[in-house]
Design an enzyme around this catalytic site. Structure first.
Site, PDB file in Angstrom:
ATOM      1  N   GLN A 130       0.800  -1.230   0.000  1.00 12.24           N
ATOM      2  CA  GLN A 130       0.000   0.000   0.000  1.00 12.24           C
ATOM      3  C   GLN A 130       0.831   1.278   0.000  1.00 12.24           C
ATOM      4  O   GLN A 130       0.297   2.351  -0.290  1.00 12.24           O
ATOM      5  CB  GLN A 130      -0.964  -0.001   1.192  1.00 12.24           C
ATOM      6  CG  GLN A 130      -0.283   0.163   2.544  1.00 12.24           C
ATOM      7  CD  GLN A 130      -1.260   0.071   3.704  1.00 12.24           C
ATOM      8  OE1 GLN A 130      -1.759  -0.991   4.044  1.00 12.24           O
ATOM      9  NE2 GLN A 130      -1.546   1.211   4.327  1.00 12.24           N
ATOM     10  N   CYS A 136      -5.255   0.788   3.326  1.00  9.58           N
ATOM     11  CA  CYS A 136      -5.426  -0.648   3.590  1.00  9.58           C
ATOM     12  C   CYS A 136      -6.819  -1.117   3.218  1.00  9.58           C
ATOM     13  O   CYS A 136      -6.993  -2.212   2.676  1.00  9.58           O
ATOM     14  CB  CYS A 136      -5.174  -0.926   5.063  1.00  9.58           C
ATOM     15  SG  CYS A 136      -6.208   0.055   6.165  1.00  9.58           S
ATOM     16  N   HIS A 276      -7.171  -0.921  10.942  1.00 16.99           N
ATOM     17  CA  HIS A 276      -6.528  -1.577   9.800  1.00 16.99           C
ATOM     18  C   HIS A 276      -7.527  -2.563   9.195  1.00 16.99           C
ATOM     19  O   HIS A 276      -8.355  -3.112   9.908  1.00 16.99           O
ATOM     20  CB  HIS A 276      -5.255  -2.294  10.270  1.00 16.99           C
ATOM     21  CG  HIS A 276      -4.391  -2.792   9.158  1.00 16.99           C
ATOM     22  ND1 HIS A 276      -4.109  -2.055   8.026  1.00 16.99           N
ATOM     23  CD2 HIS A 276      -3.741  -3.980   8.991  1.00 16.99           C
ATOM     24  CE1 HIS A 276      -3.313  -2.762   7.226  1.00 16.99           C
ATOM     25  NE2 HIS A 276      -3.080  -3.942   7.782  1.00 16.99           N
TER      26      HIS A 276
END
Ligand SMILES: *[C@@H]1O[C@H](CO)[C@@H](O)[C@H](O)[C@H]1NC(C)=O
Ligand SMILES: *[C@@H]1O[C@H](CO)[C@@H](O)[C@H](O)[C@H]1NC(C)=O
Ligand SMILES: *[C@@H]1O[C@H](CO)[C@@H](O)[C@H](O)[C@H]1NC(C)=O
Length: 330
Positions: A130, A136, A276
């Site tokens: 990323q 993410c 995340h």
């Protein structure tokens, strides 16, 4: 006498706030690591990074000397403080990911003891990276939609994260500042498609939307949320249907994950701490510790070739707080 002098000088510099206490051996390790990861710093930066690196290295060695279900190791993040890491790689906006009542309907099993979509066929794309962008959520989204599309059509596409970064704002996503897979699936559904990585390449920066409808390569008929904290529902979906996107909280002990089954006593487990998003591609059990097999988006140098295992069955780090997957067009 010589050692005493060195220690004295180090202590003096430390007190003068010039440099931390570290041993020559530790500096040697740092230089090796710098070579391995092609790091170059100016002098001031060098001591700052050496300080951070040394703290991480000591923690890693301490952890690995103890008895744990996972081990830690140095990686490309070993010169970053967790605060820096969080700012650069994690979701910076608080995400409201709650799906108090999801629409996934579980069967009653029974389920296989282990599942790995990477071994069932060509259903999981290679691990991606990323970069310095809190995107993410876009990789979790493409990863899941790639798999769902491959399972439905027999062809594994590589889909565009950048389109989600640039175009999915109307569905409460914020490009490099964060977003949620479920909201990105909604975007793909109402936008009528997602382009390929080749046609809409990743830059890792917020940009203006450049969607070309005629180049749409994957579609979403509907979005399915799994009810918050229903980790059995996640098992049901992964066992019967496809990989599943999920969010969880990354804390500093996760940065240096190397292999084994990650488990933490410091992370929190509720929807408001999720920072995340990743992709569960399977599950299993090792030495009576059940785990998820998870695809990350930090490149193949991190963890187990870009993957990690995390304890399953206890909502570890809130991993069951917000999970979802798309339905392919029939
Ligand atoms: C998240 O949800 C809470 C409670 O429903 C609400 O008060 C808050 O404003 C929401 N935050 C965002 C960023 O949407
Ligand atoms: C799924 O969850 C997201 C938040 O995680 C929410 O915005 C969306 O409305 C939910 N969708 C459905 C169909 O429940
Ligand atoms: C979160 O963890 C606490 C402490 O282990 C536990 O009591 C609680 O039930 C967990 N909550 C959820 C939603 O998993």
């Amino acid at each position: 006498m010589a050692l005493y002098t060195v220690a004295f000088i180090l202590a003096f510099l430390h007190l003068a706030n010039l440099t931390p206490l570290f041993l020559p051996k530790e500096e040697y390790h740092f230089k090796q690591w710098m070579l391995q990861y092609n790091k170059v710093y100016d002098l001031e930066e060098y001591y700052h990074r050496l300080d951070i690196f040394t703290r991480h290295k000591r923690r890693i060695d301490y952890h690995n000397a103890g008895k744990h279900t996972f081990s830690m190791g140095l990686n490309q993040f070993s010169d970053m403080s967790f605060a820096e890491f969080r700012k650069t790689f994690l979701l910076t906006e608080p995400q409201n990911c709650s799906a108090t009542k999801g629409s996934h309907i579980s069967s009653h099993g029974p389920y296989p003891g282990s599942v790995d979509w990477r071994e069932k066929g060509n259903y999981v794309s290679p691990v991606k990276y990323q970069g310095h962008c809190g995107s993410c959520w876009t990789f979790s989204t493409t990863g899941c939609l790639e798999s769902v599309t491959a399972i439905a059509t027999g062809k594994l596409p590589l889909l565009s994260e950048q389109q989600l970064v640039d175009c999915a704002q109307d569905f409460n996503n914020h490009g490099c500042m964060g977003g949620l897979p479920s909201q990105a699936f909604e975007y793909v559904k109402y936008n009528n498609g997602l382009m390929t990585e080749d046609d809409y390449p990743y830059t890792g920066h917020d940009g203006s939307c450049n969607f070309k409808p005629e180049l749409a390569a994957a579609f979403v008929k509907d979005v399915v949320n799994i009810t918050s904290y229903d980790e059995k529902g996640m098992v049901d979906a992964v066992a019967r249907l496809n990989p599943v996107s999920f969010g969880y909280e990354v804390t500093d002990d996760f940065l240096h994950y190397k292999d084994g089954v990650y488990s933490s006593t410091t992370c929190k487990n509720t929807t408001d701490n999720v920072n995340h998003a990743v992709l569960a591609v399977g599950y299993g059990e090792k030495n009576s510790t059940p785990y998820w097999i998870v695809k990350n988006s930090w490149g193949t140098n991190w963890g187990m070739d870009g993957y990690f295992l995390i304890e399953r069955g206890r909502n570890m780090c809130g991993l069951a707080a917000c999970s979802s997957y798309p339905l392919p067009p029939v």
